[in-house]
Design an enzyme around this catalytic site. Structure first.
Site, PDB file in Angstrom:
ATOM      1  N   CYS A 108       0.823  -1.221   0.000  1.00  0.00           N
ATOM      2  CA  CYS A 108       0.000   0.000   0.000  1.00  0.00           C
ATOM      3  C   CYS A 108       0.852   1.264   0.000  1.00  0.00           C
ATOM      4  O   CYS A 108       0.345   2.354  -0.247  1.00  0.00           O
ATOM      5  CB  CYS A 108      -0.927   0.009   1.203  1.00  0.00           C
ATOM      6  SG  CYS A 108      -1.995  -1.405   1.242  1.00  0.00           S
ATOM      7  N   HIS A 244      -2.659   7.380   3.475  1.00  0.00           N
ATOM      8  CA  HIS A 244      -3.224   6.166   2.868  1.00  0.00           C
ATOM      9  C   HIS A 244      -4.623   5.927   3.430  1.00  0.00           C
ATOM     10  O   HIS A 244      -4.840   5.917   4.643  1.00  0.00           O
ATOM     11  CB  HIS A 244      -2.306   4.974   3.177  1.00  0.00           C
ATOM     12  CG  HIS A 244      -2.869   3.655   2.774  1.00  0.00           C
ATOM     13  ND1 HIS A 244      -3.551   3.467   1.597  1.00  0.00           N
ATOM     14  CD2 HIS A 244      -2.874   2.450   3.411  1.00  0.00           C
ATOM     15  CE1 HIS A 244      -3.941   2.210   1.514  1.00  0.00           C
ATOM     16  NE2 HIS A 244      -3.549   1.569   2.605  1.00  0.00           N
ATOM     17  N   ASN A 274     -10.479   0.790   0.860  1.00  0.00           N
ATOM     18  CA  ASN A 274      -9.014   0.770   0.816  1.00  0.00           C
ATOM     19  C   ASN A 274      -8.581   0.207  -0.543  1.00  0.00           C
ATOM     20  O   ASN A 274      -8.821  -0.964  -0.826  1.00  0.00           O
ATOM     21  CB  ASN A 274      -8.495  -0.103   1.964  1.00  0.00           C
ATOM     22  CG  ASN A 274      -6.978  -0.230   1.988  1.00  0.00           C
ATOM     23  OD1 ASN A 274      -6.300   0.132   1.026  1.00  0.00           O
ATOM     24  ND2 ASN A 274      -6.454  -0.750   3.074  1.00  0.00           N
TER      25      ASN A 274
HETATM   26  N1  ACO Z   1     -19.056  -6.986  10.334  1.00  0.00           N
HETATM   27  C1  ACO Z   1     -19.533  -7.275  11.562  1.00  0.00           C
HETATM   28  N2  ACO Z   1     -18.750  -7.678  12.576  1.00  0.00           N
HETATM   29  C2  ACO Z   1     -17.434  -7.839  12.308  1.00  0.00           C
HETATM   30  C3  ACO Z   1     -16.866  -7.564  11.044  1.00  0.00           C
HETATM   31  C4  ACO Z   1     -17.754  -7.123  10.038  1.00  0.00           C
HETATM   32  N3  ACO Z   1     -17.323  -6.820   8.799  1.00  0.00           N
HETATM   33  N4  ACO Z   1     -15.530  -7.799  11.112  1.00  0.00           N
HETATM   34  C5  ACO Z   1     -15.259  -8.195  12.356  1.00  0.00           C
HETATM   35  N5  ACO Z   1     -16.407  -8.242  13.098  1.00  0.00           N
HETATM   36  C6  ACO Z   1     -16.563  -8.589  14.492  1.00  0.00           C
HETATM   37  C7  ACO Z   1     -15.464  -9.494  14.975  1.00  0.00           C
HETATM   38  O1  ACO Z   1     -15.771 -10.835  14.696  1.00  0.00           O
HETATM   39  C8  ACO Z   1     -15.466  -9.190  16.481  1.00  0.00           C
HETATM   40  O2  ACO Z   1     -16.497  -9.901  17.063  1.00  0.00           O
HETATM   41  P1  ACO Z   1     -16.355 -10.492  18.568  1.00  0.00           P
HETATM   42  O3  ACO Z   1     -16.130  -9.303  19.439  1.00  0.00           O
HETATM   43  O4  ACO Z   1     -17.652 -11.174  18.774  1.00  0.00           O
HETATM   44  O5  ACO Z   1     -15.162 -11.403  18.534  1.00  0.00           O
HETATM   45  C9  ACO Z   1     -15.835  -7.711  16.536  1.00  0.00           C
HETATM   46  O6  ACO Z   1     -16.464  -7.393  15.265  1.00  0.00           O
HETATM   47  C10 ACO Z   1     -14.650  -6.790  16.742  1.00  0.00           C
HETATM   48  O7  ACO Z   1     -13.666  -7.098  15.788  1.00  0.00           O
HETATM   49  P2  ACO Z   1     -12.320  -6.346  15.804  1.00  0.00           P
HETATM   50  O8  ACO Z   1     -11.402  -6.941  14.793  1.00  0.00           O
HETATM   51  O9  ACO Z   1     -11.821  -6.256  17.187  1.00  0.00           O
HETATM   52  O10 ACO Z   1     -12.774  -4.883  15.322  1.00  0.00           O
HETATM   53  P3  ACO Z   1     -11.931  -3.573  15.312  1.00  0.00           P
HETATM   54  O11 ACO Z   1     -12.658  -2.525  16.044  1.00  0.00           O
HETATM   55  O12 ACO Z   1     -10.487  -3.791  15.638  1.00  0.00           O
HETATM   56  O13 ACO Z   1     -11.980  -3.145  13.761  1.00  0.00           O
HETATM   57  C11 ACO Z   1     -10.853  -3.276  11.651  1.00  0.00           C
HETATM   58  C12 ACO Z   1     -11.514  -4.040  12.767  1.00  0.00           C
HETATM   59  C13 ACO Z   1     -11.851  -2.338  11.012  1.00  0.00           C
HETATM   60  C14 ACO Z   1     -10.324  -4.261  10.602  1.00  0.00           C
HETATM   61  C15 ACO Z   1      -9.681  -2.438  12.222  1.00  0.00           C
HETATM   62  O14 ACO Z   1      -8.863  -3.246  13.044  1.00  0.00           O
HETATM   63  C16 ACO Z   1      -8.842  -1.853  11.128  1.00  0.00           C
HETATM   64  O15 ACO Z   1      -9.280  -1.038  10.355  1.00  0.00           O
HETATM   65  N6  ACO Z   1      -7.553  -2.202  11.038  1.00  0.00           N
HETATM   66  C17 ACO Z   1      -6.701  -1.752   9.988  1.00  0.00           C
HETATM   67  C18 ACO Z   1      -6.983  -2.553   8.758  1.00  0.00           C
HETATM   68  C19 ACO Z   1      -6.183  -2.091   7.603  1.00  0.00           C
HETATM   69  O16 ACO Z   1      -5.806  -0.961   7.514  1.00  0.00           O
HETATM   70  N7  ACO Z   1      -5.924  -2.998   6.723  1.00  0.00           N
HETATM   71  C20 ACO Z   1      -5.213  -2.779   5.536  1.00  0.00           C
HETATM   72  C21 ACO Z   1      -3.844  -2.231   5.754  1.00  0.00           C
HETATM   73  S1  ACO Z   1      -2.719  -2.688   4.565  1.00  0.00           S
HETATM   74  C22 ACO Z   1      -3.416  -2.336   3.226  1.00  0.00           C
HETATM   75  O17 ACO Z   1      -3.846  -1.229   3.060  1.00  0.00           O
HETATM   76  C23 ACO Z   1      -3.566  -3.453   2.217  1.00  0.00           C
END
Ligand code: ACO
Length: 319
Positions: A108, A244, A274
Site C-alpha cells: 500500500c 493512505h 481501501n
Molecule cells: N461486520 C460485523 N462484525 C465484524 C466484522 C464485520 N465486517 N468484522 C469483524 N467483526 C466482528 C469481529 O468478529 C469481532 O467480534 P467479537 O467481538 O464477537 O469477537 C468484533 O467485530 C470486533 O472485531 P475487531 O477486529 O476487534 O474490530 P476492530 O474494532 O479492531 O476493527 C478493523 C476491525 C476495522 C479491521 C480495524 O482493526 C482496522 O481497520 N484495522 C486496519 C486494517 C487495515 O488498515 N488494513 C489494511 C492495511 S494494509 C493495506 O492497506 C492493504
C-alpha cells in the site's frame, strides 16, 4: 519534484455496505463507525490493465505533455492476473510512450516508493518527466466468506505525471520485516518435475487488522514528523496531509494527535474503500478535479502496507 498531471479510472460497479450484508454477517452500522467506508467500486467485467491504461492516458493528457516527453513509466501493483509482462507494459502501449517501464510492489506504500524512484532518476539526470500509475484489485485477494477483510477494500487505478523542478523531494522510507506476518497473500505456483507444489499454501489475504491499526498509527506519525524535520518545514507550511486511505479512524487518530483541522486531512475512503497503493493518487486526482489544489501547494503524502513498509514524502502541486 512537482505533480503536473493526474488521472484515474474506477470500476463501474458500486457496492454498498447494505449489499455486502446480503451475503455476509455484517452491516452498515458495524462498517461505517469502524472504517468510514460507505461504498466501494469493485471490478466485474473490466480488466485492471485497462483501468491502469485509462488512468495513465488521462494523467498524460492533463499534464499537457506528449508521449515522447515521458522518460520513465513506473507502475505500483501488488498482484494481478498477469504475473508477466508487467502492468507497465500495457500502460506503455496504451499511452504511446516509448520509454522504459517497470512495476514495483511496495504494497500500500507503493506510491511513496515510486515517487522516491522517480526523484532519484531526476536527481541523476536520467529523467525529467515520469508517469506513475498505481493500479490495484485488492478485492480479488479477499476471502469473500470472511467479513473481517472483504468489507475493507475496493479497486481502482490512479496516475500522476511528475516533473523535475530542480528541488529535492524530502522523503522518509522505513521497512520493518519483523511485522511481515500482519498482512500476507500467498499463491501456489506450478509443480515441476522436481517439486510437487500441490500441497503448498494457496490462500486468500490474511490481515491482522488490530495489529495493522496499531502499527500504522505509530509509523505514520513517526514518518510525518521525520519528513517535516528533514524538509525544515512545520505543519503550517503543508497544505494537505494526504494519508493512505485504509481506515478513516487511522487518519482521524493522527489528525487529532497533531491538533489540525479536518480540512488539512482530506479523505475519500467513504466511497473508495481501501484501494492499496492506488489510494493516494486517487485522492490527489479527485481533489484536483474538485479544484482544491493550487500552484505551489505542498502535499505531505504518507502510506503504510504489507512488509511492514511505510513512508512519507512532500511534493509540490505544480499545475
Ligand atoms: N461486520 C460485523 N462484525 C465484524 C466484522 C464485520 N465486517 N468484522 C469483524 N467483526 C466482528 C469481529 O468478529 C469481532 O467480534 P467479537 O467481538 O464477537 O469477537 C468484533 O467485530 C470486533 O472485531 P475487531 O477486529 O476487534 O474490530 P476492530 O474494532 O479492531 O476493527 C478493523 C476491525 C476495522 C479491521 C480495524 O482493526 C482496522 O481497520 N484495522 C486496519 C486494517 C487495515 O488498515 N488494513 C489494511 C492495511 S494494509 C493495506 O492497506 C492493504
Amino acid at each position: 519534484m512537482k505533480i503536473i498531471g493526474t488521472g484515474s479510472a474506477m470500476p463501474k460497479h458500486t457496492v454498498s455496505n447494505a449489499m455486502l450484508s446480503e451475503f455476509l454477517d455484517t452491516s452498515d452500522e458495524w462498517i461505517v463507525p469502524r472504517t468510514g467506508i460507505h461504498t466501494r467500486q469493485i471490478i466485474t467485467d473490466e480488466t485492471l490493465q485497462k483501468l491502469a491504461a485509462t488512468a495513465a492516458c488521462k494523467a498524460l493528457e492533463d499534464s499537457g505533455l506528449k508521449a515522447e516527453d515521458i522518460d520513465f513509466i513506473l507502475c505500483s501493483n501488488v498482484a494481478s492476473n498477469y504475473v508477466t509482462p508487467a502492468m507497465s507494459a500495457f500502460i506503455q502501449e496504451a499511452t504511446g510512450c516509448t520509454c522504459p517501464f517497470l512495476d514495483i510492489n511496495g504494497a500500500c506504500a507503493g506510491f511513496i516508493y515510486a515517487l522516491d524512484i522517480a526523484d532519484a532518476y531526476m536527481k541523476s539526470g536520467r529523467a525529467k518527466n515520469v508517469l506513475i500509475v498505481c493500479a490495484e484489485e485488492v478485492t480479488k485477494f479477499c476471502n469473500w466468506k470472511q467479513r473481517e477483510t472483504s468489507v475493507l477494500f475496493g479497486d481502482g487505478a490512479g496516475a500522476v505525471v511528475v516533473s523535475c523542478d530542480g528541488e529535492d523531494m524530502p522523503v522518509v522510507l522505513t521497512g520493518d520485516a519483523s511485522h511481515r506476518d500482519v498482512i500476507t497473500y500467498r499463491r501456489r505456483l506450478e509443480s515441476t518435475p522436481f517439486e510437487d507444489a500441490s500441497t503448498s499454501i494457496d490462500e486468500a489475504m490474511i490481515l491482522k487488522g488490530r495489529d495493522v491499526f496499531r502499527l500504522a498509527v505509530t509509523a505514520s506519525q513517526r514518518d510525518i514528523k521525520a519528513v517535516m524535520e528533514k524538509a525544515g518545514l512545520e505543519a503550517k507550511d503543508i497544505r494537505y496531509f494526504m494519508l493512505h486511505q485504509a481506515n478513516k479512524r487511522i487518519v482521524a487518530a493522527i489528525q487529532e494527535n497533531m491538533g489540525l483541522p479536518d480540512e488539512n486531512f482530506p479523505t475519500n475512503i467513504d466511497h473508495t474503500g481501501n484501494t492499496s497503493s492506488a489510494s493516494l493518487p486517487l485522492l490527489i486526482d479527485e481533489m484536483a478535479r474538485q479544484g482544491r489544489m493550487h500552484q505551489g501547494d505542498r502535499l505531505l503524502l504518507n502510506a503504510f502496507g504489507a512488509g511492514f513498509v511505510t513512508g512519507a514524502a512532500i511534493v509540490k502541486w505544480g499545475k
